[in-house]
Design an enzyme around this catalytic site. Structure first.
Site, PDB file in Angstrom:
ATOM      1  N   THR A 107     -45.019  19.523  37.219  1.00 29.22           N
ATOM      2  CA  THR A 107     -46.382  19.785  36.345  1.00 29.22           C
ATOM      3  C   THR A 107     -47.694  19.372  36.709  1.00 29.22           C
TER       4      THR A 107
ATOM      5  N   PHE B  56     -49.614   1.434  25.962  1.00 26.44           N
ATOM      6  CA  PHE B  56     -49.745  -0.031  25.830  1.00 26.44           C
ATOM      7  C   PHE B  56     -50.192  -0.157  24.211  1.00 26.44           C
TER       8      PHE B  56
ATOM      9  N   SER C 169     -47.872  12.098  32.135  1.00 24.70           N
ATOM     10  CA  SER C 169     -48.925  11.107  31.940  1.00 24.70           C
ATOM     11  C   SER C 169     -48.759   9.687  32.363  1.00 24.70           C
TER      12      SER C 169
ATOM     13  N   PHE D  77     -51.901  13.708  23.575  1.00 26.26           N
ATOM     14  CA  PHE D  77     -52.855  12.588  23.148  1.00 26.26           C
ATOM     15  C   PHE D  77     -54.316  12.963  23.092  1.00 26.26           C
TER      16      PHE D  77
ATOM     17  N   ASN E  97     -58.917   4.467  30.685  1.00 24.66           N
ATOM     18  CA  ASN E  97     -57.904   4.467  29.618  1.00 24.66           C
ATOM     19  C   ASN E  97     -58.342   4.682  28.429  1.00 24.66           C
TER      20      ASN E  97
ATOM     21  N   THR F  55     -49.748  12.090  42.090  1.00 18.49           N
ATOM     22  CA  THR F  55     -49.867  13.701  41.724  1.00 18.49           C
ATOM     23  C   THR F  55     -50.930  14.072  41.025  1.00 18.49           C
ATOM     24  N   LYS F  56     -51.640  13.058  40.430  1.00 23.98           N
ATOM     25  CA  LYS F  56     -53.054  13.568  39.792  1.00 23.98           C
ATOM     26  C   LYS F  56     -53.997  13.494  41.108  1.00 23.98           C
TER      27      LYS F  56
ATOM     28  N   THR G 198     -57.985  11.121  36.296  1.00 24.68           N
ATOM     29  CA  THR G 198     -57.995   9.691  36.108  1.00 24.68           C
ATOM     30  C   THR G 198     -58.481   8.892  36.879  1.00 24.68           C
ATOM     31  N   ASP G 199     -58.982   7.798  36.357  1.00 26.21           N
ATOM     32  CA  ASP G 199     -59.508   7.013  37.622  1.00 26.21           C
ATOM     33  C   ASP G 199     -58.487   6.282  38.469  1.00 26.21           C
ATOM     34  N   GLU G 200     -57.172   6.600  38.021  1.00 27.98           N
ATOM     35  CA  GLU G 200     -55.984   5.688  38.824  1.00 27.98           C
ATOM     36  C   GLU G 200     -55.938   6.471  40.136  1.00 27.98           C
TER      37      GLU G 200
ATOM     38  N   TYR H  54     -47.134   8.641  39.488  1.00 22.34           N
ATOM     39  CA  TYR H  54     -47.918   9.407  38.664  1.00 22.34           C
ATOM     40  C   TYR H  54     -49.485   9.841  39.294  1.00 22.34           C
ATOM     41  N   SER H  55     -50.127   8.565  39.629  1.00 23.52           N
ATOM     42  CA  SER H  55     -51.493   8.691  40.067  1.00 23.52           C
ATOM     43  C   SER H  55     -51.347   9.528  41.490  1.00 23.52           C
TER      44      SER H  55
ATOM     45  N   ALA I  64     -52.907  19.292  30.451  1.00 17.79           N
ATOM     46  CA  ALA I  64     -51.537  19.039  30.586  1.00 17.79           C
ATOM     47  C   ALA I  64     -50.957  18.399  31.794  1.00 17.79           C
TER      48      ALA I  64
HETATM   49  P1  NAD Z   1     -49.855  12.973  27.136  1.00 18.69           P
HETATM   50  O1  NAD Z   1     -48.757  12.767  27.698  1.00 18.69           O
HETATM   51  O2  NAD Z   1     -50.028  12.458  25.821  1.00 18.69           O
HETATM   52  O3  NAD Z   1     -50.066  14.726  26.750  1.00 18.69           O
HETATM   53  C1  NAD Z   1     -49.698  15.482  27.744  1.00 18.69           C
HETATM   54  C2  NAD Z   1     -49.504  16.952  27.149  1.00 18.69           C
HETATM   55  O4  NAD Z   1     -48.982  17.821  28.222  1.00 18.69           O
HETATM   56  C3  NAD Z   1     -48.216  16.893  26.016  1.00 18.69           C
HETATM   57  O5  NAD Z   1     -48.561  17.800  24.977  1.00 18.69           O
HETATM   58  C4  NAD Z   1     -47.056  17.651  26.749  1.00 18.69           C
HETATM   59  O6  NAD Z   1     -46.397  18.495  26.068  1.00 18.69           O
HETATM   60  C5  NAD Z   1     -47.914  18.494  27.779  1.00 18.69           C
HETATM   61  N1  NAD Z   1     -47.195  19.316  29.096  1.00 18.69           N
HETATM   62  C6  NAD Z   1     -46.466  18.423  29.892  1.00 18.69           C
HETATM   63  N2  NAD Z   1     -46.115  19.353  30.754  1.00 18.69           N
HETATM   64  C7  NAD Z   1     -46.485  20.451  30.657  1.00 18.69           C
HETATM   65  C8  NAD Z   1     -46.350  21.582  31.191  1.00 18.69           C
HETATM   66  N3  NAD Z   1     -45.512  21.824  32.270  1.00 18.69           N
HETATM   67  N4  NAD Z   1     -46.801  22.704  30.595  1.00 18.69           N
HETATM   68  C9  NAD Z   1     -47.557  22.770  29.456  1.00 18.69           C
HETATM   69  N5  NAD Z   1     -47.576  21.627  28.672  1.00 18.69           N
HETATM   70  C10 NAD Z   1     -47.220  20.452  29.501  1.00 18.69           C
HETATM   71  O7  NAD Z   1     -51.103  12.816  27.862  1.00 18.69           O
HETATM   72  P2  NAD Z   1     -52.683  12.443  27.615  1.00 18.69           P
HETATM   73  O8  NAD Z   1     -52.585  10.787  27.664  1.00 18.69           O
HETATM   74  O9  NAD Z   1     -53.309  12.961  26.418  1.00 18.69           O
HETATM   75  O10 NAD Z   1     -53.176  12.979  29.219  1.00 18.69           O
HETATM   76  C11 NAD Z   1     -53.924  14.078  28.995  1.00 18.69           C
HETATM   77  C12 NAD Z   1     -54.762  14.185  30.455  1.00 18.69           C
HETATM   78  O11 NAD Z   1     -55.697  13.405  30.591  1.00 18.69           O
HETATM   79  C13 NAD Z   1     -53.717  14.013  31.645  1.00 18.69           C
HETATM   80  O12 NAD Z   1     -54.152  14.903  32.717  1.00 18.69           O
HETATM   81  C14 NAD Z   1     -53.947  12.754  32.202  1.00 18.69           C
HETATM   82  O13 NAD Z   1     -53.769  12.405  33.314  1.00 18.69           O
HETATM   83  C15 NAD Z   1     -55.267  12.638  31.732  1.00 18.69           C
HETATM   84  N6  NAD Z   1     -55.755  11.050  31.491  1.00 18.69           N
HETATM   85  C16 NAD Z   1     -55.353  10.515  30.695  1.00 18.69           C
HETATM   86  C17 NAD Z   1     -55.873   9.039  30.441  1.00 18.69           C
HETATM   87  C18 NAD Z   1     -55.379   8.303  29.250  1.00 18.69           C
HETATM   88  O14 NAD Z   1     -55.654   7.177  29.086  1.00 18.69           O
HETATM   89  N7  NAD Z   1     -54.266   8.724  28.465  1.00 18.69           N
HETATM   90  C19 NAD Z   1     -56.987   8.765  30.912  1.00 18.69           C
HETATM   91  C20 NAD Z   1     -57.514   9.583  31.786  1.00 18.69           C
HETATM   92  C21 NAD Z   1     -57.110  10.774  32.137  1.00 18.69           C
HETATM   93  O1  DAU Z   2     -56.563   4.653  33.617  1.00 20.88           O
HETATM   94  C1  DAU Z   2     -56.197   6.095  33.287  1.00 20.88           C
HETATM   95  C2  DAU Z   2     -54.622   6.058  32.828  1.00 20.88           C
HETATM   96  O2  DAU Z   2     -54.495   5.295  31.628  1.00 20.88           O
HETATM   97  C3  DAU Z   2     -54.206   7.412  32.588  1.00 20.88           C
HETATM   98  O3  DAU Z   2     -54.242   8.236  33.776  1.00 20.88           O
HETATM   99  C4  DAU Z   2     -52.810   7.421  32.307  1.00 20.88           C
HETATM  100  O4  DAU Z   2     -52.350   8.607  31.952  1.00 20.88           O
HETATM  101  C5  DAU Z   2     -52.483   6.423  30.986  1.00 20.88           C
HETATM  102  O5  DAU Z   2     -50.936   6.358  30.690  1.00 20.88           O
HETATM  103  C6  DAU Z   2     -53.184   4.882  31.400  1.00 20.88           C
HETATM  104  O6  DAU Z   2     -52.311   4.574  32.263  1.00 20.88           O
HETATM  105  P1  DAU Z   2     -52.006   2.991  32.147  1.00 20.88           P
HETATM  106  O7  DAU Z   2     -50.736   2.794  33.131  1.00 20.88           O
HETATM  107  O8  DAU Z   2     -53.145   1.839  32.485  1.00 20.88           O
HETATM  108  O9  DAU Z   2     -51.634   2.821  30.628  1.00 20.88           O
HETATM  109  P2  DAU Z   2     -50.368   2.201  29.867  1.00 20.88           P
HETATM  110  O10 DAU Z   2     -50.674   2.552  28.472  1.00 20.88           O
HETATM  111  O11 DAU Z   2     -48.969   2.573  30.295  1.00 20.88           O
HETATM  112  O12 DAU Z   2     -50.688   0.561  30.198  1.00 20.88           O
HETATM  113  C7  DAU Z   2     -51.887  -0.001  30.151  1.00 20.88           C
HETATM  114  C8  DAU Z   2     -51.696  -1.562  30.559  1.00 20.88           C
HETATM  115  O13 DAU Z   2     -50.593  -2.348  29.737  1.00 20.88           O
HETATM  116  C9  DAU Z   2     -51.194  -1.542  32.133  1.00 20.88           C
HETATM  117  O14 DAU Z   2     -51.837  -2.652  32.667  1.00 20.88           O
HETATM  118  C10 DAU Z   2     -49.544  -1.849  31.791  1.00 20.88           C
HETATM  119  C11 DAU Z   2     -49.664  -2.885  30.460  1.00 20.88           C
HETATM  120  N1  DAU Z   2     -48.483  -2.697  29.525  1.00 20.88           N
HETATM  121  C12 DAU Z   2     -48.138  -1.566  29.213  1.00 20.88           C
HETATM  122  C13 DAU Z   2     -47.198  -1.513  28.330  1.00 20.88           C
HETATM  123  C14 DAU Z   2     -46.446   0.005  27.732  1.00 20.88           C
HETATM  124  C15 DAU Z   2     -48.068  -3.875  29.025  1.00 20.88           C
HETATM  125  O15 DAU Z   2     -48.483  -4.856  29.264  1.00 20.88           O
HETATM  126  N2  DAU Z   2     -46.988  -3.885  28.171  1.00 20.88           N
HETATM  127  C16 DAU Z   2     -46.543  -2.533  27.706  1.00 20.88           C
HETATM  128  O16 DAU Z   2     -45.551  -2.408  26.927  1.00 20.88           O
END
Ligand code: NAD
Ligand code: DAU
Length: 332
Positions: A97, A188, A82, A12, A177, A151-152, A121-123, A148-149, A79
């Site tokens: 990972t 979500f 997540s 993403f 997020n 390991t981050k 991440t802020d987590e 998850y958090s 990577a």
């Molecule tokens: P995502 O799950 O959408 O994407 C993760 C990507 O990493 C995928 O393309 C997957 O194929 C690849 N991957 C997983 N394991 C791998 C491995 N062993 N080797 C190579 N590639 C691998 O995650 P995202 O939401 O895009 O998050 C990306 C980064 O940002 C993560 O480090 C996450 O902790 C961080 N982050 C996410 C959010 C959020 O809101 N989604 C917020 C803050 C930080």
């Molecule tokens: O804060 C950064 C983090 O944000 C990243 O490090 C993570 O990779 C990313 O997945 C995200 O974590 P959250 O756990 O906050 O995101 P998620 O989208 O899973 O959920 C957001 C909020 O919504 C959380 O409070 C749980 C709630 N939720 C989630 C789902 C999937 C629901 O209420 N219903 C749902 O169906």
């Protein structure tokens, strides 16, 4: 021009970053991505072949990583496994990972002396009470809640240790997020949007009072480029756009924007150990490096995101049934 390696660039936020780099710089990007269930080639479709190359592989594959680090000057490390809910179901891939993978990259960075930016991440800071006047800053102690958090958090500490002990030229950012295009339907906001498109009622964990601090993925990308250009090696920067919203308000906004009654959602089983609230104070990034977010209107950003999921059903439809079956098995 930089030669950049972007790990997780088919996920993403990584794919949003690759699109952003192609549009706003002349850097060449090599994406290293394992294409797990969360990675998708289609997220890079249409990008110029002379600017973006995809290598399918694992960040924990030391020989592959060593070879790729010899060809670039900058690495941006997205990577990861997540998703919190998956980490409660099976933590092992998160260790492989997020911890061992990051360790593998750090060892290569040490050998090749490349500039590394670690995405986190802020987590890692745990959660806040709803009425806490404080927000997370670069000085907040680590207190992660989920597999998850944690390991981050471990990966962040490894980066800090490799900077101090071995002089690796790394920076770290901890972001709130993200929302926007190319986000997996397990998360979500895309889950609820695609539920409404499919005629399924949105699902809110518990009472829905939990608060997340939303930032558009494109603003995350511009912040990372700013840190690469102006950040100080060894330092951490928090990224956030003052976007606090309760989950209930987000679900109601999605329903309203999609022309449905605002109360047409279900309360389902809560997440174990569910963090109550995240909130980022990004003063350091704004004052020291001059960064500003562009997407200040969350509802306008949400509307554009809804349009993207309506227009790109082929991108997400293959994952939807499996995700809903997984959630249904847990009463969510
Ligand atoms: P995502 O799950 O959408 O994407 C993760 C990507 O990493 C995928 O393309 C997957 O194929 C690849 N991957 C997983 N394991 C791998 C491995 N062993 N080797 C190579 N590639 C691998 O995650 P995202 O939401 O895009 O998050 C990306 C980064 O940002 C993560 O480090 C996450 O902790 C961080 N982050 C996410 C959010 C959020 O809101 N989604 C917020 C803050 C930080
Ligand atoms: O804060 C950064 C983090 O944000 C990243 O490090 C993570 O990779 C990313 O997945 C995200 O974590 P959250 O756990 O906050 O995101 P998620 O989208 O899973 O959920 C957001 C909020 O919504 C959380 O409070 C749980 C709630 N939720 C989630 C789902 C999937 C629901 O209420 N219903 C749902 O169906």
């Amino acid at each position: 021009m930089a030669r950049m390696l972007v790990t997780g660039g088919a996920g993403f936020i990584g794919s949003n970053f690759v699109h952003h780099v192609v549009e706003h710089t002349d850097h060449h990007v090599t994406v290293l991505d394992k294409l797990t269930y969360a990675g998708n080639r289609a997220s890079l479709a249409g990008l110029p072949e002379d600017r973006v190359e995809l290598v399918v592989g694992d960040i924990a594959d030391a020989a592959l990583v060593d070879d790729l680090f010899g060809r670039v000057d900058t690495v941006v490390h997205y990577a990861a496994e997540s998703h919190n809910d998956n980490s409660l179901d099976d933590p092992r891939p998160f260790l492989d990972t997020n911890v061992v993978g990051t360790y593998t990259l750090l060892e290569a960075a040490r050998r090749h002396d490349v500039r590394l930016h670690h995405i986190s991440t802020d987590e890692v800071y745990g959660d806040l009470e709803l009425d806490d006047p404080e927000r997370f800053t670069e000085r907040t102690p680590y207190n992660p809640s989920s597999p998850y958090s944690s390991t981050k958090a471990a990966s962040d500490l490894l980066v800090r240790a490799w900077v101090r002990s071995f002089g690796v030229r790394a920076t770290i950012s901890n972001c709130s997020n993200n929302y926007g295009p190319y986000q997996h339907v397990e998360k979500f906001i895309p889950r609820q949007i695609t539920n409404v498109i499919r005629g399924i009622r949105p699902k809110l964990y518990g009472a829905g009072e939990n608060v997340r601090d939303w930032i558009h993925a494109d603003d995350h990308s511009s912040a990372v480029l700013t840190i690469l250009e102006k950040g100080e090696v060894g330092e951490t920067y928090l990224i956030g756009a003052d976007g606090e919203e309760s989950n209930r308000d987000v679900v109601e906004a999605i329903l309203g924007l999609m022309g449905e009654p605002r109360d047409a959602y279900d309360h389902v089983a809560d997440r174990a150990g569910h963090d109550m609230r995240y909130a980022i104070d990004s003063t350091r990034l704004r004052t020291e490096l001059g960064w500003r977010p562009q997407f200040s209107d969350f509802r306008a950003g949400l509307e554009a995101t809804i349009r993207w999921y309506r227009d790109n059903e082929s991108w997400w439809v293959g994952a939807k049934d499996g995700v809903e079956a997984f959630y249904a098995s847990k009463g969510q």
